[in-house]
Design an enzyme around this catalytic site. Structure first.
Site, mmCIF file in Angstrom:
data_model
loop_
_atom_site.group_PDB
_atom_site.id
_atom_site.type_symbol
_atom_site.label_atom_id
_atom_site.label_comp_id
_atom_site.label_asym_id
_atom_site.label_seq_id
_atom_site.Cartn_x
_atom_site.Cartn_y
_atom_site.Cartn_z
ATOM 1 N N HIS A 17 0.845 -1.206 0.000
ATOM 2 C CA HIS A 17 0.000 0.000 0.000
ATOM 3 C C HIS A 17 0.881 1.257 0.000
ATOM 4 O O HIS A 17 0.634 2.204 -0.741
ATOM 5 C CB HIS A 17 -0.871 0.063 1.261
ATOM 6 C CG HIS A 17 -1.928 -0.985 1.384
ATOM 7 N ND1 HIS A 17 -2.151 -1.699 2.539
ATOM 8 C CD2 HIS A 17 -2.853 -1.427 0.498
ATOM 9 C CE1 HIS A 17 -3.158 -2.525 2.373
ATOM 10 N NE2 HIS A 17 -3.607 -2.396 1.136
ATOM 11 N N LYS A 41 -17.767 -5.850 8.016
ATOM 12 C CA LYS A 41 -16.498 -6.587 7.992
ATOM 13 C C LYS A 41 -15.826 -6.466 9.351
ATOM 14 O O LYS A 41 -15.700 -5.359 9.893
ATOM 15 C CB LYS A 41 -15.607 -5.964 6.898
ATOM 16 C CG LYS A 41 -14.562 -6.887 6.343
ATOM 17 C CD LYS A 41 -13.986 -6.276 5.081
ATOM 18 C CE LYS A 41 -12.616 -6.823 4.777
ATOM 19 N NZ LYS A 41 -12.003 -6.161 3.619
ATOM 20 N N ARG A 90 -1.616 -6.485 -8.284
ATOM 21 C CA ARG A 90 -0.514 -7.421 -8.054
ATOM 22 C C ARG A 90 -0.491 -8.550 -9.073
ATOM 23 O O ARG A 90 0.571 -9.082 -9.392
ATOM 24 C CB ARG A 90 -0.631 -8.040 -6.657
ATOM 25 C CG ARG A 90 -0.331 -7.104 -5.526
ATOM 26 C CD ARG A 90 -0.825 -7.655 -4.228
ATOM 27 N NE ARG A 90 -2.272 -7.850 -4.297
ATOM 28 C CZ ARG A 90 -3.057 -8.123 -3.259
ATOM 29 N NH1 ARG A 90 -2.538 -8.269 -2.073
ATOM 30 N NH2 ARG A 90 -4.352 -8.269 -3.423
ATOM 31 N N SER A 128 -2.879 -7.402 3.433
ATOM 32 C CA SER A 128 -3.172 -7.239 4.858
ATOM 33 C C SER A 128 -3.531 -8.591 5.461
ATOM 34 O O SER A 128 -3.130 -8.913 6.587
ATOM 35 C CB SER A 128 -4.337 -6.264 5.046
ATOM 36 O OG SER A 128 -4.022 -5.013 4.506
#
Ligand code: PNS
Length: 159
Positions: A17, A41, A90, A128
């Site tokens: 990030h 979440k 990615r 993460s």
């Protein structure tokens, strides 16, 4: 005056990030890094904690602001006057979901363009989720999370 938004969960912020933030900050006059407040979440860190972490790791970037938002990214972008959404990519899996998100954001009819920045090869395996997975078992997260944030992650798991 070009303002861009880089939104995410940042739970926690990773080196991947941070790389995207540093690179995007060079492309725009202002980059707003925005934490999504998502009541559906479960997160490791509160929104306030995540904002503090982002402020800590972006102190050296004078055109970066940290914010949080609820609801749609497209709406928040309009609210703050951002015309570009930055996303990091990615791999092909990211591309598939990011492309869908781009199409949806475009359908929402807002004046927002999306740009994708390819992740640095050093960060291809970082997320993460992976950082939390390693930290929960006491593994080394030095290569995953900025050094200022590592103690907070380790502390959460009581290691
Ligand atoms: O950290 P993440 O999970 O990659 O962040 C995803 C995020 C927050 C950018 C995305 O879920 C988002 O924009 N959510 C807000 C709701 C929204 O606008 N959804 C429309 C696209 S489906």
């Amino acid at each position: 005056m070009r303002k861009a938004i880089y939104a995410g969960s940042f739970d926690p912020v990773t080196l991947g990030h941070l790389d995207i933030i540093e690179r995007a900050s060079k492309l725009f006059d202002t980059l707003v890094v925005a934490v999504l407040e998502n009541p559906n979440k479960t997160s490791l860190f509160t929104v306030e904690e995540r904002k503090e972490h982002l402020e800590l790791v972006t102190q050296h970037l004078h055109n970066v602001e940290v914010a949080s938002f609820r609801g749609l990214l497209a709406d928040f972008a309009v609210e703050i006057g951002a015309t570009v959404a930055v996303r990091g990519l990615r791999n092909a899996v990211d591309f598939a979901s990011e492309y869908q998100m781009y199409l949806i954001n475009r359908k929402l009819g807002k004046e927002i363009e999306t740009i994708f920045l390819a992740a640095d090869e050093e960060h291809l395996a970082l997320s993460s989720t992976n950082a939390k997975e390693v930290a929960v078992f006491g593994g080394n997260i030095e290569f995953m999370v900025p050094k200022e944030i590592q103690p907070f992650v380790i502390q959460k798991y009581g290691k």
